[in-house]
Structures are given as C-alpha cells and as structure tokens.
Design a protein around this motif. Structure first.
Motif, PDB file in Angstrom:
ATOM      1  N   ILE A 165       0.745 -43.507   6.006  1.00 59.48           N
ATOM      2  CA  ILE A 165      -0.076 -43.411   7.211  1.00 59.48           C
ATOM      3  C   ILE A 165      -0.548 -44.831   7.514  1.00 59.48           C
ATOM      4  CG2 ILE A 165      -2.139 -42.402   8.257  1.00 59.48           C
ATOM      5  CD1 ILE A 165      -0.028 -40.348   7.349  1.00 59.48           C
ATOM      6  N   TYR A 166      -0.514 -45.221   8.779  1.00 57.49           N
ATOM      7  CA  TYR A 166      -0.935 -46.570   9.159  1.00 57.49           C
ATOM      8  C   TYR A 166      -2.176 -46.498  10.036  1.00 57.49           C
ATOM      9  CZ  TYR A 166       3.612 -47.712   7.329  1.00 57.49           C
ATOM     10  OH  TYR A 166       4.693 -47.833   6.498  1.00 57.49           O
ATOM     11  N   MET A 167      -3.155 -47.307   9.668  1.00 62.71           N
ATOM     12  CA  MET A 167      -4.406 -47.404  10.417  1.00 62.71           C
ATOM     13  C   MET A 167      -4.545 -48.827  10.944  1.00 62.71           C
ATOM     14  SD  MET A 167      -5.852 -44.397  10.087  1.00 62.71           S
ATOM     15  CE  MET A 167      -7.517 -44.731  10.641  1.00 62.71           C
ATOM     16  N   GLU A 168      -5.033 -48.945  12.179  1.00 62.32           N
ATOM     17  CA  GLU A 168      -5.290 -50.259  12.771  1.00 62.32           C
ATOM     18  C   GLU A 168      -6.801 -50.450  12.859  1.00 62.32           C
ATOM     19  OE1 GLU A 168      -3.374 -52.121  16.543  1.00 62.32           O
ATOM     20  OE2 GLU A 168      -5.157 -50.995  17.180  1.00 62.32           O
ATOM     21  N   GLU A 169      -7.250 -51.620  12.442  1.00 65.65           N
ATOM     22  CA  GLU A 169      -8.669 -51.971  12.546  1.00 65.65           C
ATOM     23  C   GLU A 169      -8.786 -53.268  13.328  1.00 65.65           C
ATOM     24  OE1 GLU A 169     -11.801 -52.132   9.169  1.00 65.65           O
ATOM     25  OE2 GLU A 169     -11.117 -54.206   9.471  1.00 65.65           O
ATOM     26  N   GLU A 170      -9.589 -53.246  14.371  1.00 62.52           N
ATOM     27  CA  GLU A 170      -9.924 -54.462  15.114  1.00 62.52           C
ATOM     28  C   GLU A 170     -11.399 -54.732  14.873  1.00 62.52           C
ATOM     29  OE1 GLU A 170      -7.647 -54.928  19.107  1.00 62.52           O
ATOM     30  OE2 GLU A 170      -8.292 -52.827  18.946  1.00 62.52           O
ATOM     31  N   SER A 171     -11.735 -56.001  14.615  1.00 65.19           N
ATOM     32  CA  SER A 171     -13.145 -56.341  14.384  1.00 65.19           C
ATOM     33  C   SER A 171     -13.509 -57.618  15.123  1.00 65.19           C
ATOM     34  CB  SER A 171     -13.435 -56.488  12.885  1.00 65.19           C
ATOM     35  OG  SER A 171     -12.731 -57.573  12.340  1.00 65.19           O
ATOM     36  N   TRP A 172     -14.785 -57.678  15.496  1.00 66.82           N
ATOM     37  CA  TRP A 172     -15.352 -58.826  16.189  1.00 66.82           C
ATOM     38  C   TRP A 172     -16.594 -59.238  15.407  1.00 66.82           C
ATOM     39  CZ3 TRP A 172     -13.239 -54.541  18.228  1.00 66.82           C
ATOM     40  CH2 TRP A 172     -12.197 -54.698  19.147  1.00 66.82           C
ATOM     41  N   LEU A 173     -16.490 -60.354  14.690  1.00 66.54           N
ATOM     42  CA  LEU A 173     -17.582 -60.851  13.855  1.00 66.54           C
ATOM     43  C   LEU A 173     -18.319 -61.949  14.606  1.00 66.54           C
ATOM     44  CD1 LEU A 173     -19.156 -61.182  11.210  1.00 66.54           C
ATOM     45  CD2 LEU A 173     -17.279 -62.635  10.381  1.00 66.54           C
ATOM     46  N   ASP A 174     -19.596 -61.702  14.882  1.00 61.73           N
ATOM     47  CA  ASP A 174     -20.461 -62.677  15.555  1.00 61.73           C
ATOM     48  C   ASP A 174     -21.484 -63.165  14.535  1.00 61.73           C
ATOM     49  OD1 ASP A 174     -22.359 -64.058  17.077  1.00 61.73           O
ATOM     50  OD2 ASP A 174     -22.131 -62.717  18.801  1.00 61.73           O
ATOM     51  N   VAL A 175     -21.185 -64.283  13.924  1.00 61.76           N
ATOM     52  CA  VAL A 175     -22.041 -64.822  12.862  1.00 61.76           C
ATOM     53  C   VAL A 175     -23.405 -65.225  13.421  1.00 61.76           C
ATOM     54  CG1 VAL A 175     -22.234 -66.610  11.082  1.00 61.76           C
ATOM     55  CG2 VAL A 175     -20.026 -65.545  11.537  1.00 61.76           C
ATOM     56  N   LYS A 176     -23.444 -65.769  14.648  1.00 62.78           N
ATOM     57  CA  LYS A 176     -24.710 -66.191  15.248  1.00 62.78           C
ATOM     58  C   LYS A 176     -25.664 -65.019  15.434  1.00 62.78           C
ATOM     59  CE  LYS A 176     -22.480 -69.818  17.946  1.00 62.78           C
ATOM     60  NZ  LYS A 176     -22.053 -70.195  19.296  1.00 62.78           N
ATOM     61  N   ARG A 177     -25.150 -63.917  15.950  1.00 63.80           N
ATOM     62  CA  ARG A 177     -25.981 -62.726  16.192  1.00 63.80           C
ATOM     63  C   ARG A 177     -26.058 -61.811  14.979  1.00 63.80           C
ATOM     64  NH1 ARG A 177     -23.785 -61.948  22.160  1.00 63.80           N
ATOM     65  NH2 ARG A 177     -25.362 -63.183  23.223  1.00 63.80           N
ATOM     66  N   ARG A 178     -25.265 -62.145  13.956  1.00 67.03           N
ATOM     67  CA  ARG A 178     -25.234 -61.377  12.711  1.00 67.03           C
ATOM     68  C   ARG A 178     -24.871 -59.917  12.964  1.00 67.03           C
ATOM     69  NH1 ARG A 178     -26.963 -64.074   8.475  1.00 67.03           N
ATOM     70  NH2 ARG A 178     -28.120 -62.434   7.420  1.00 67.03           N
ATOM     71  N   THR A 179     -23.745 -59.755  13.668  1.00 64.85           N
ATOM     72  CA  THR A 179     -23.195 -58.426  13.938  1.00 64.85           C
ATOM     73  C   THR A 179     -21.688 -58.454  13.716  1.00 64.85           C
ATOM     74  OG1 THR A 179     -22.781 -58.856  16.282  1.00 64.85           O
ATOM     75  CG2 THR A 179     -24.927 -57.903  15.716  1.00 64.85           C
ATOM     76  N   MET A 180     -21.155 -57.329  13.334  1.00 61.41           N
ATOM     77  CA  MET A 180     -19.711 -57.144  13.324  1.00 61.41           C
ATOM     78  C   MET A 180     -19.431 -55.747  13.862  1.00 61.41           C
ATOM     79  SD  MET A 180     -16.676 -57.760  10.538  1.00 61.41           S
ATOM     80  CE  MET A 180     -16.913 -56.366   9.469  1.00 61.41           C
ATOM     81  N   ASN A 181     -18.656 -55.698  14.930  1.00 54.87           N
ATOM     82  CA  ASN A 181     -18.260 -54.433  15.540  1.00 54.87           C
ATOM     83  C   ASN A 181     -16.806 -54.169  15.204  1.00 54.87           C
ATOM     84  OD1 ASN A 181     -20.772 -53.868  16.922  1.00 54.87           O
ATOM     85  ND2 ASN A 181     -20.255 -55.620  18.189  1.00 54.87           N
ATOM     86  N   ILE A 182     -16.499 -52.901  14.958  1.00 55.79           N
ATOM     87  CA  ILE A 182     -15.170 -52.522  14.486  1.00 55.79           C
ATOM     88  C   ILE A 182     -14.694 -51.294  15.250  1.00 55.79           C
ATOM     89  CG2 ILE A 182     -13.835 -51.775  12.472  1.00 55.79           C
ATOM     90  CD1 ILE A 182     -16.213 -52.984  10.785  1.00 55.79           C
ATOM     91  N   LYS A 183     -13.420 -51.322  15.624  1.00 56.48           N
ATOM     92  CA  LYS A 183     -12.749 -50.145  16.179  1.00 56.48           C
ATOM     93  C   LYS A 183     -11.517 -49.886  15.332  1.00 56.48           C
ATOM     94  CE  LYS A 183     -11.831 -50.365  20.544  1.00 56.48           C
ATOM     95  NZ  LYS A 183     -11.653 -50.614  21.979  1.00 56.48           N
ATOM     96  N   SER A 184     -11.366 -48.646  14.890  1.00 61.25           N
ATOM     97  CA  SER A 184     -10.217 -48.273  14.071  1.00 61.25           C
ATOM     98  C   SER A 184      -9.540 -47.060  14.678  1.00 61.25           C
ATOM     99  CB  SER A 184     -10.652 -47.919  12.645  1.00 61.25           C
ATOM    100  OG  SER A 184     -11.349 -48.983  12.059  1.00 61.25           O
ATOM    101  N   ARG A 185      -8.226 -46.992  14.451  1.00 63.15           N
ATOM    102  CA  ARG A 185      -7.493 -45.826  14.938  1.00 63.15           C
ATOM    103  C   ARG A 185      -6.257 -45.617  14.080  1.00 63.15           C
ATOM    104  NH1 ARG A 185      -3.235 -46.778  18.989  1.00 63.15           N
ATOM    105  NH2 ARG A 185      -2.702 -48.976  18.905  1.00 63.15           N
TER     106      ARG A 185
END
Length: 176
Positions: A78-98
């Motif tokens: 099974i293959y899963m894709e994960e996209e992430s956006w790491l914002d070190v300045k704002r100290r957030t990481m958002n992730i979308k997986s499918r």
C-alpha cells in the motif's frame, strides 16, 4: 458514507524535537507495517522560509484475508503520500496525507498539524483528522468502511504511542 476520525495530543516536548521525530520515526521496529518512507521532493521557499516535502510510504496491506478475496484488494504493498509544510519561524508544520492505492475504490485522507503550544512554549500541540470513503466495491462498501474506521482509529493511537516512545527514548522525560 464517510468515516471520520479525529485526535488531539499535547506532547510535552519542544516543537523542533517533535517535528524531528515525526519526520524520522519510520521505519521502526515499533511499527512493522510501515516498511519505508522515501522523500521524493523537498524545497525551501526563499522568501517565507517554508520547507515543503513530499514523501511516499510503503506499507504492508493489512486487509484481512476475507476482504482480500475481492481480487483488486489482494496486493502486497500500500502506498501513502505525505505532503508537509514546515514553517520554522511560526513553529508550525501542516501535513496532508492520502492513500495512493485503490483510489478508484475510495479515499483515505488525513490532515494534521504540529504547532508550538500557547500554554507552554516547550510543548507541542498535535491535531489530526482523517476520513475514509469507500465507493467502488458495491455491496461490500460498508464492510470495508467498518474495517477502515477500526484500523484508522487504532493506527492514529499507535502512531501517537510510537512518537511518545521515541521522544522519551531519545530525549528522556517530558518537559514540564
């Protein structure tokens, strides 16, 4: 029918440590179903400083043998894709997986975020919501959805437990 699962967790560790563990936790003996993760794209926006990553995970097919009797479900990987956006300045990481496997029969999606806690800058808040929809296997749709809901719920809990174990192994007791 859409099956949804949500979780919220406060890690008592700083943001950088939690994100590092998330990005490097697999493969691990604590989770035998995730065999590997490969980064297929990584780039940094020079203006915002945001680091974008796209990764593909190779996982074992965990469908029970009864559900694998549906010929198209009887695959090893099974293959899963994960996209992430790491914002070190704002100290957030958002992730979308499918899920990339079986897209003609349904969807499995997750949206997650890590962010520095407003209550304590040494803690990290984790939020995750996910959904599963099965549409392409006729009368068996509901059966697949029930399995997916159970597996999804257990998987989220297991992932959080793995994060906690690795954080404690690597960094000791959590910050207070």
């Amino acid at each position: 029918m859409v099956i949804t699962v949500e979780t919220r967790k406060m890690y008592r560790y700083p943001f950088e440590r939690v994100v590092d563990i998330h990005l490097n936790k697999y493969p691990t003996p604590l989770e035998e179903h995730v065999r590997g993760i490969k980064t297929v794209e990584e780039k940094k926006d020079n203006v915002s400083g945001i680091i974008y990553r796209k990764r593909i995970a190779t996982c074992n097919n965990v469908l029970p043998s009864i559900l694998r009797k549906v010929h198209v479900m009887n695959v090893d990987d099974i293959y899963m894709e994960e996209e992430s956006w790491l914002d070190v300045k704002r100290r957030t990481m958002n992730i979308k997986s499918r899920c990339l496997t079986w897209t003609q029969y349904g969807t499995l999606q997750e949206v997650s975020s890590f962010r520095e806690s407003a209550a304590n800058p040494n803690w990290t808040e984790f939020l995750q919501s996910g959904s599963v929809t099965v549409t392409g296997v006729g009368r068996l749709n509901r059966l697949f959805e029930l399995f997916a809901q159970s597996f999804f719920s257990k998987g989220i809990k297991k992932s959080v437990t793995i994060m906690e174990k690795i954080l404690e192994q690597r960094y000791g007791c959590p910050c207070s």
